[in-house]
Design a protein around this motif. Structure first.
Motif, PDB file in Angstrom:
ATOM      1  N   TYR A   5      59.226  48.001  45.568  1.00 26.76           N
ATOM      2  CA  TYR A   5      58.139  47.181  45.027  1.00 26.76           C
ATOM      3  C   TYR A   5      57.058  47.009  46.077  1.00 26.76           C
ATOM      4  O   TYR A   5      57.275  47.234  47.266  1.00 26.76           O
ATOM      5  CB  TYR A   5      58.652  45.822  44.563  1.00 26.76           C
ATOM      6  CG  TYR A   5      59.218  44.985  45.686  1.00 26.76           C
ATOM      7  CD1 TYR A   5      58.392  44.143  46.437  1.00 26.76           C
ATOM      8  CD2 TYR A   5      60.565  45.031  46.016  1.00 26.76           C
ATOM      9  CE1 TYR A   5      58.895  43.390  47.477  1.00 26.76           C
ATOM     10  CE2 TYR A   5      61.075  44.274  47.047  1.00 26.76           C
ATOM     11  CZ  TYR A   5      60.242  43.453  47.770  1.00 26.76           C
ATOM     12  OH  TYR A   5      60.745  42.709  48.806  1.00 26.76           O
ATOM     13  N   ARG A  37      53.786  45.733  41.941  1.00 27.66           N
ATOM     14  CA  ARG A  37      53.968  47.131  41.523  1.00 27.66           C
ATOM     15  C   ARG A  37      55.425  47.502  41.799  1.00 27.66           C
ATOM     16  O   ARG A  37      55.925  47.285  42.901  1.00 27.66           O
ATOM     17  CB  ARG A  37      53.048  48.069  42.295  1.00 27.66           C
ATOM     18  CG  ARG A  37      53.195  49.540  41.865  1.00 27.66           C
ATOM     19  CD  ARG A  37      52.371  50.489  42.727  1.00 27.66           C
ATOM     20  NE  ARG A  37      51.016  50.036  42.948  1.00 27.66           N
ATOM     21  CZ  ARG A  37      49.974  50.329  42.173  1.00 27.66           C
ATOM     22  NH1 ARG A  37      50.144  51.083  41.098  1.00 27.66           N
ATOM     23  NH2 ARG A  37      48.766  49.882  42.472  1.00 27.66           N
ATOM     24  N   TYR A  39      58.406  50.526  41.791  1.00 32.12           N
ATOM     25  CA  TYR A  39      58.606  51.967  41.901  1.00 32.12           C
ATOM     26  C   TYR A  39      59.957  52.321  41.315  1.00 32.12           C
ATOM     27  O   TYR A  39      60.990  51.801  41.743  1.00 32.12           O
ATOM     28  CB  TYR A  39      58.524  52.392  43.370  1.00 32.12           C
ATOM     29  CG  TYR A  39      57.176  52.115  43.970  1.00 32.12           C
ATOM     30  CD1 TYR A  39      56.120  52.995  43.770  1.00 32.12           C
ATOM     31  CD2 TYR A  39      56.940  50.954  44.712  1.00 32.12           C
ATOM     32  CE1 TYR A  39      54.865  52.735  44.305  1.00 32.12           C
ATOM     33  CE2 TYR A  39      55.693  50.688  45.245  1.00 32.12           C
ATOM     34  CZ  TYR A  39      54.664  51.573  45.044  1.00 32.12           C
ATOM     35  OH  TYR A  39      53.423  51.316  45.573  1.00 32.12           O
ATOM     36  N   ASN A  45      55.712  54.473  38.470  1.00 31.37           N
ATOM     37  CA  ASN A  45      55.631  53.061  38.828  1.00 31.37           C
ATOM     38  C   ASN A  45      54.980  52.301  37.685  1.00 31.37           C
ATOM     39  O   ASN A  45      54.397  52.890  36.782  1.00 31.37           O
ATOM     40  CB  ASN A  45      54.875  52.862  40.141  1.00 31.37           C
ATOM     41  CG  ASN A  45      53.419  53.235  40.052  1.00 31.37           C
ATOM     42  OD1 ASN A  45      52.615  52.501  39.495  1.00 31.37           O
ATOM     43  ND2 ASN A  45      53.059  54.388  40.603  1.00 31.37           N
TER      44      ASN A  45
END
Length: 167
Positions: A5, A37, A39, A45
């Motif tokens: 993240y 965000r 991943y 993502n």
């Protein structure tokens, strides 16, 4: 370990639309919350906009040991989420002043009169302590909180030993 993240300062002005995440699947599109965000393992993502609670302006992320799940705290609103999915495993509100991580991978949120024990699978339990003051000399020993708790009584005010097993 790969990056799971990234905390963003604000909602991005371009790119794919963020995912609004709130209690009870409430949509909120006008407020900027805690923006993260995530991943995924496949290299993609996604961005989550987590609606905050009413505690304070604190935004934090805690990683569970031996679990892909994360604990996202957005102003006191807690979300257990797996970055591979956009739907939270669980959502709850917690007022807290201290955070503890146990050797068994649990995360404990402690406030004046209560504890939330958050498990890596998204389950949690709430325990209220009947005290009117903050706990003192608080320590975690072998998954047991030890402390003194203030219990006011009509004839005397007492500090008594307090233990709480988080197993």
């Amino acid at each position: 370990m790969n990056k799971r993240y990234e905390i963003l300062e604000m909602l991005p002005s371009y790119g794919p639309m963020y995912i609004p995440i709130a209690e009870n699947n409430q949509a909120f599109y006008s407020d900027e919350g805690f923006v993260v965000r995530f991943y995924r393992l496949d290299g993609t993502n996604w961005i989550g906009n987590f609606k905050g609670g009413s505690q304070n302006n604190s935004n934090e992320i805690y990683e569970f040991k031996n679990s892909p799940n994360l604990l996202i705290i957005s102003c006191g609103c807690c979300y257990v989420i797996n970055p591979e999915s956009i739907k939270p495993v669980s959502v709850f509100n917690a007022w807290y002043s201290k955070v503890f991580e146990t050797k068994k991978g649990r995360i404990i949120l402690q406030d004046v009169g209560d504890f939330f024990v958050v498990y890596s699978d998204g389950n949690y339990k709430y325990t209220e302590i009947y005290t009117s003051e903050d706990l003192t000399n608080l320590k975690l020993v072998n998954n047991i909180f030890q402390s003194l708790a203030f219990y006011p009584r009509q004839d005397a005010d007492d500090w008594i030993d307090f233990t709480f097993n988080v197993s």
